[in-house]
Scaffold this motif. Structure first.
Motif, PDB file in Angstrom:
ATOM      1  N   ALA A 175      48.075  46.305 -51.153  1.00  0.00           N
ATOM      2  CA  ALA A 175      46.803  46.186 -51.867  1.00  0.00           C
ATOM      3  C   ALA A 175      45.854  47.306 -51.470  1.00  0.00           C
ATOM      4  N   SER A 176      45.830  47.651 -50.179  1.00  0.00           N
ATOM      5  CA  SER A 176      44.982  48.763 -49.736  1.00  0.00           C
ATOM      6  C   SER A 176      45.471  50.085 -50.310  1.00  0.00           C
ATOM      7  N   MET A 177      46.778  50.299 -50.323  1.00  0.00           N
ATOM      8  CA  MET A 177      47.329  51.537 -50.854  1.00  0.00           C
ATOM      9  C   MET A 177      47.023  51.674 -52.345  1.00  0.00           C
ATOM     10  N   ALA A 178      47.147  50.570 -53.087  1.00  0.00           N
ATOM     11  CA  ALA A 178      46.851  50.627 -54.520  1.00  0.00           C
ATOM     12  C   ALA A 178      45.373  50.902 -54.774  1.00  0.00           C
ATOM     13  N   THR A 179      44.485  50.289 -53.966  1.00  0.00           N
ATOM     14  CA  THR A 179      43.046  50.513 -54.140  1.00  0.00           C
ATOM     15  C   THR A 179      42.666  51.940 -53.776  1.00  0.00           C
ATOM     16  N   LEU A 180      43.173  52.435 -52.639  1.00  0.00           N
ATOM     17  CA  LEU A 180      42.882  53.813 -52.230  1.00  0.00           C
ATOM     18  C   LEU A 180      43.451  54.809 -53.232  1.00  0.00           C
ATOM     19  N   HIS A 181      44.596  54.485 -53.790  1.00  0.00           N
ATOM     20  CA  HIS A 181      45.197  55.351 -54.813  1.00  0.00           C
ATOM     21  C   HIS A 181      44.275  55.457 -56.024  1.00  0.00           C
ATOM     22  N   TRP A 182      43.697  54.336 -56.428  1.00  0.00           N
ATOM     23  CA  TRP A 182      42.773  54.337 -57.567  1.00  0.00           C
ATOM     24  C   TRP A 182      41.476  55.077 -57.230  1.00  0.00           C
ATOM     25  N   LEU A 183      40.934  54.825 -56.036  1.00  0.00           N
ATOM     26  CA  LEU A 183      39.698  55.498 -55.641  1.00  0.00           C
ATOM     27  C   LEU A 183      39.885  57.007 -55.547  1.00  0.00           C
ATOM     28  N   TRP A 184      41.023  57.427 -55.068  1.00  0.00           N
ATOM     29  CA  TRP A 184      41.272  58.873 -54.955  1.00  0.00           C
ATOM     30  C   TRP A 184      41.424  59.506 -56.337  1.00  0.00           C
ATOM     31  N   LYS A 185      42.085  58.809 -57.260  1.00  0.00           N
ATOM     32  CA  LYS A 185      42.208  59.335 -58.617  1.00  0.00           C
ATOM     33  C   LYS A 185      40.839  59.434 -59.289  1.00  0.00           C
ATOM     34  N   TYR A 219      57.124  47.810 -52.929  1.00  0.00           N
ATOM     35  CA  TYR A 219      55.711  48.195 -53.040  1.00  0.00           C
ATOM     36  C   TYR A 219      55.572  49.706 -53.269  1.00  0.00           C
ATOM     37  N   LEU A 220      56.335  50.490 -52.528  1.00  0.00           N
ATOM     38  CA  LEU A 220      56.273  51.941 -52.714  1.00  0.00           C
ATOM     39  C   LEU A 220      56.744  52.338 -54.107  1.00  0.00           C
ATOM     40  N   GLU A 221      57.724  51.636 -54.627  1.00  0.00           N
ATOM     41  CA  GLU A 221      58.227  51.944 -55.967  1.00  0.00           C
ATOM     42  C   GLU A 221      57.159  51.638 -57.030  1.00  0.00           C
ATOM     43  N   ILE A 222      56.380  50.570 -56.831  1.00  0.00           N
ATOM     44  CA  ILE A 222      55.308  50.251 -57.781  1.00  0.00           C
ATOM     45  C   ILE A 222      54.267  51.362 -57.803  1.00  0.00           C
ATOM     46  N   ILE A 223      53.888  51.855 -56.630  1.00  0.00           N
ATOM     47  CA  ILE A 223      52.915  52.944 -56.567  1.00  0.00           C
ATOM     48  C   ILE A 223      53.476  54.202 -57.217  1.00  0.00           C
ATOM     49  N   LYS A 224      54.759  54.451 -57.021  1.00  0.00           N
ATOM     50  CA  LYS A 224      55.370  55.636 -57.624  1.00  0.00           C
ATOM     51  C   LYS A 224      55.329  55.545 -59.147  1.00  0.00           C
ATOM     52  N   LYS A 225      55.567  54.346 -59.686  1.00  0.00           N
ATOM     53  CA  LYS A 225      55.504  54.184 -61.138  1.00  0.00           C
ATOM     54  C   LYS A 225      54.077  54.363 -61.642  1.00  0.00           C
ATOM     55  N   GLN A 226      53.093  53.948 -60.840  1.00  0.00           N
ATOM     56  CA  GLN A 226      51.703  54.162 -61.230  1.00  0.00           C
ATOM     57  C   GLN A 226      51.379  55.654 -61.280  1.00  0.00           C
ATOM     58  N   ASP A 227      51.929  56.415 -60.342  1.00  0.00           N
ATOM     59  CA  ASP A 227      51.727  57.866 -60.354  1.00  0.00           C
ATOM     60  C   ASP A 227      52.302  58.486 -61.629  1.00  0.00           C
ATOM     61  N   VAL A 228      53.501  58.043 -62.006  1.00  0.00           N
ATOM     62  CA  VAL A 228      54.128  58.583 -63.216  1.00  0.00           C
ATOM     63  C   VAL A 228      53.315  58.216 -64.455  1.00  0.00           C
ATOM     64  N   SER A 229      52.848  56.961 -64.526  1.00  0.00           N
ATOM     65  CA  SER A 229      52.049  56.535 -65.673  1.00  0.00           C
ATOM     66  C   SER A 229      50.752  57.313 -65.759  1.00  0.00           C
ATOM     67  N   PHE A 230      50.125  57.549 -64.600  1.00  0.00           N
ATOM     68  CA  PHE A 230      48.881  58.316 -64.588  1.00  0.00           C
ATOM     69  C   PHE A 230      49.114  59.745 -65.067  1.00  0.00           C
ATOM     70  N   ALA A 231      50.216  60.347 -64.595  1.00  0.00           N
ATOM     71  CA  ALA A 231      50.507  61.728 -64.987  1.00  0.00           C
ATOM     72  C   ALA A 231      50.779  61.821 -66.486  1.00  0.00           C
ATOM     73  N   MET A 232      51.514  60.845 -67.021  1.00  0.00           N
ATOM     74  CA  MET A 232      51.809  60.863 -68.452  1.00  0.00           C
ATOM     75  C   MET A 232      50.539  60.671 -69.271  1.00  0.00           C
ATOM     76  N   ALA A 233      49.656  59.770 -68.844  1.00  0.00           N
ATOM     77  CA  ALA A 233      48.403  59.554 -69.574  1.00  0.00           C
ATOM     78  C   ALA A 233      47.516  60.795 -69.494  1.00  0.00           C
ATOM     79  N   PHE A 234      47.494  61.447 -68.332  1.00  0.00           N
ATOM     80  CA  PHE A 234      46.676  62.654 -68.185  1.00  0.00           C
ATOM     81  C   PHE A 234      47.181  63.778 -69.096  1.00  0.00           C
TER      82      PHE A 234
END
Length: 615
Positions: free
Chosen positions: A550-560, A591-606
């Protein structure tokens, strides 16, 4: 704790090889004759003496009976037996020289006719098969409870064989002793719901049988890390445990040891991300709580019978709390309904952990209303964190999903403020012993012999509390929850805003997301230091891992959102910690795989947004 002979005795015909029919004495043994008990007269030890782990003596004291002398084999019989054994050994040695896929060498003679096709290999027999003996469990307990109570029908001991694969695992050297030692030094440090004292005294071995074999198997399962290259679902220990679970259920087994083993299987499934099996297992545990009437220390009777000692009563209470904790924790990520109801006013928290291990009945009970700031040992803290999690999830489901009419209910700001304050205060109380100058033993109460509690044992309640805080802040920091009613539909007028106090709470929740995530970053650094020691790694609880994610996902969002370098460094620290924990619990990889998929989704949307802007 040498008890494997007890397991084999209670398991029926559980030998790895098919023995000859047992010879019988001409009379009952001395012990059975004195106690006027029925003796099966099996040589060299009758079943009752073997079950009670006492010497069995067939010496005759009655002048009317003659002492049975062992039959001595003749030299010719011994020579014949030796020849047969040598022949069998030669066949086994010759068969071992060939692989299963290879054919045996052709015979030394030939026929003029065409050779016969090779005989296909015989398929291997299953490791275990369901028992052909029907269950003797009284169905009236479920079909007509009043009839069951009126008839006072006893619960018969199940006639369930111990699978040969389980006996093979537990009979290797000192496996049973090593399993018990590793468990009480590892998982027991953060999840002490099995009585160490009763195990040391051998009280649980008096009625040893398939349930005890299942418990030892699951103790070994939960404390043995999965090797690299082996999927957790393919772990032979896990496969054996699930098969044994099904066999015991089919045979009508109902015992506390069986339920404790099921709890450990569920911990394994949660820790390694085996879903939906873990979700179903938690629901099954809640059903078993109803069957066994846990804690049941006041009503007595029932399936388990009345308690006889204080330690036994406390053990039943801790089994209930262990299931309650798992039932609440598994709902963190999906916010679904609980399987176990809330404890009523008759419930109390577990007593001091040291007192439970020592069997100290003079320890006072701890009411549910005990202040959160009152010093407690780790398992009591874990129960308190589960109670706070339950309050939070119930509040969120009511606010977001509404009541039975499925209409969202406006949240009560005073209630939310109190809940948030309790969570923050409890997190501060838990975190204070994690860093100097506060010693870890500051959270222990006085017992006959007080020992310091390992720091890593306090991490599960702290991490569950921090996960709960992030869930609460994330729910009420979103812009949609600053309005009355659901999110506005595009093209329509937005609903009116909440009061200024509600908007202020939403802004505080946004700040709480950042501060709580950074606090979990500090915990992750503490955890990395602790995991350097192998003795601490086996005490790592899978209940700590949701907070890291949960912390990694929140920090990932805040950094983006902000591109802050400090947030990025905190994100990498938490990512490094959760990667390290994957060596013990495979759910970290999920958990790491979920974050990795979020990175891919973010890159595709960007990229899609950038391509649209360039047109």
């Amino acid at each position: 704790m040498s008890c494997l002979f007890v397991l084999a005795e209670r398991g029926g015909d559980q030998a790895l090889f098919d023995p000859l029919p047992p010879s019988k004495a001409q009379q009952a043994c001395v012990s059975c004759r004195k106690q006027k008990r029925k003796c099966d007269k099996i040589l060299p030890t009758c079943g009752l003496c073997a079950r009670m782990a006492r010497p069995c003596d067939y010496t005759i004291t009655d002048a009317l009976t003659q002492q049975q002398q062992p039959v001595q084999a003749s030299s010719e019989e011994l020579a014949t037996l030796q020849a047969r054994l040598s022949e069998l050994e030669g066949r086994l040695n010759s068969a071992a020289q060939f692989q299963p896929s290879q054919q045996p060498p052709p015979p030394s003679f030939h026929l003029d006719t065409e050779p016969l096709p090779p005989i296909p290999p015989k398929p291997p027999s299953p490791l275990w098969t369901p028992s052909s003996t029907p269950s003797r469990f009284p169905t009236s307990l479920f079909l007509d409870l009043d009839a069951f109570n009126w008839s006072t029908t006893p619960i018969p001991a199940p006639n369930i064989p111990i699978p040969s694969e389980v006996l093979d695992i537990l009979s290797r050297g000192t496996t049973v002793q090593d399993t018990a030692t590793d468990f009480f030094q590892g998982t027991h440090a953060w999840f002490p719901f099995i009585s160490k004292k009763r195990m040391e005294l051998g009280l649980s071995l008096w009625e040893a049988g398939p349930e005890l074999a299942f418990l030892f198997l699951t103790m070994k399962l939960v404390n043995t890390p999965v090797n690299n290259g082996v999927e957790p679902t393919g772990n032979p220990l896990y496969i054996s445990a699930k098969r044994f679970w099904a066999l015991l259920e089919q045979g009508g087994s109902v015992s506390l040891q069986f339920l404790q083993g099921m709890v450990l299987v569920t911990v394994y499934e949660i820790g390694h991300g085996i879903y939906p099996a873990a979700w179903i297992s938690v629901g099954a545990l809640a059903r078993w709580v109803d069957i066994l009437n846990l804690p049941g220390f006041r009503s007595g009777g029932g399936v388990l019978g009345s308690v006889t000692t204080w330690t036994e009563s406390e053990e039943r209470r801790r089994v209930w709390w262990a299931i309650y904790i798992l039932d609440r924790f598994i709902c963190l990520g999906n916010k679904k309904r609980f399987s176990l109801p809330e404890p009523d006013e008759s419930f109390v928290l577990p007593v001091n952990d040291n007192a439970f291990d020592e069997g100290n009945p003079s320890t006072p009970t701890i009411p549910l209303t005990t202040p959160l700031s009152s010093p407690q040992t780790p398992f009591t803290r874990l129960c308190q964190s589960a109670l706070l999690l339950s309050r939070t999830l119930s509040q969120i489901r009511t606010t977001i999903h509404g009541n039975i009419t499925h209409r969202p209910i406006p949240f009560s700001l005073p209630h939310l403020t109190t809940l948030t304050s309790d969570l923050i205060t409890f997190a501060q109380v838990l975190q204070s012993p994690l860093s100097p100058p506060h010693p870890p033993c500051s959270l222990t109460t006085t017992t006959t012999t007080t020992t310091p509690q390992p720091t890593i044992s306090l991490l599960p309640p702290l991490c569950v509390t921090l996960s709960t805080l992030l869930l609460l802040f994330d729910t009420y920091s979103t812009p949609e929850n600053q309005h009355l009613g659901p999110s506005p539909i595009p093209g329509t007028e937005a609903p009116p805003l909440q009061s200024p106090d509600h908007i202020a709470f939403a802004r505080q929740s946004m700040l709480g997301l950042r501060s709580t995530s950074l606090k979990i970053r500090e915990v992750s650094l503490e955890l990395l230091d602790l995991l350097v020691l192998p003795s601490q790694e086996k005490k790592l609880s899978p209940l700590c891992l949701d907070s890291l994610y949960a912390s990694m996902a929140t920090l990932h969002w805040l950094w983006k959102e902000s591109g802050d370098d400090g947030i990025r460094e905190a994100l990498e620290d938490v990512r490094r910690c959760i990667s390290r924990t994957s060596m013990r619990w495979r759910v970290s990889r999920e958990y790491l795989e979920i974050i990795k998929k979020q990175d891919v989704s973010f890159a595709m949307a960007f990229r899609a947004t950038a391509a649209g802007g360039n047109k």
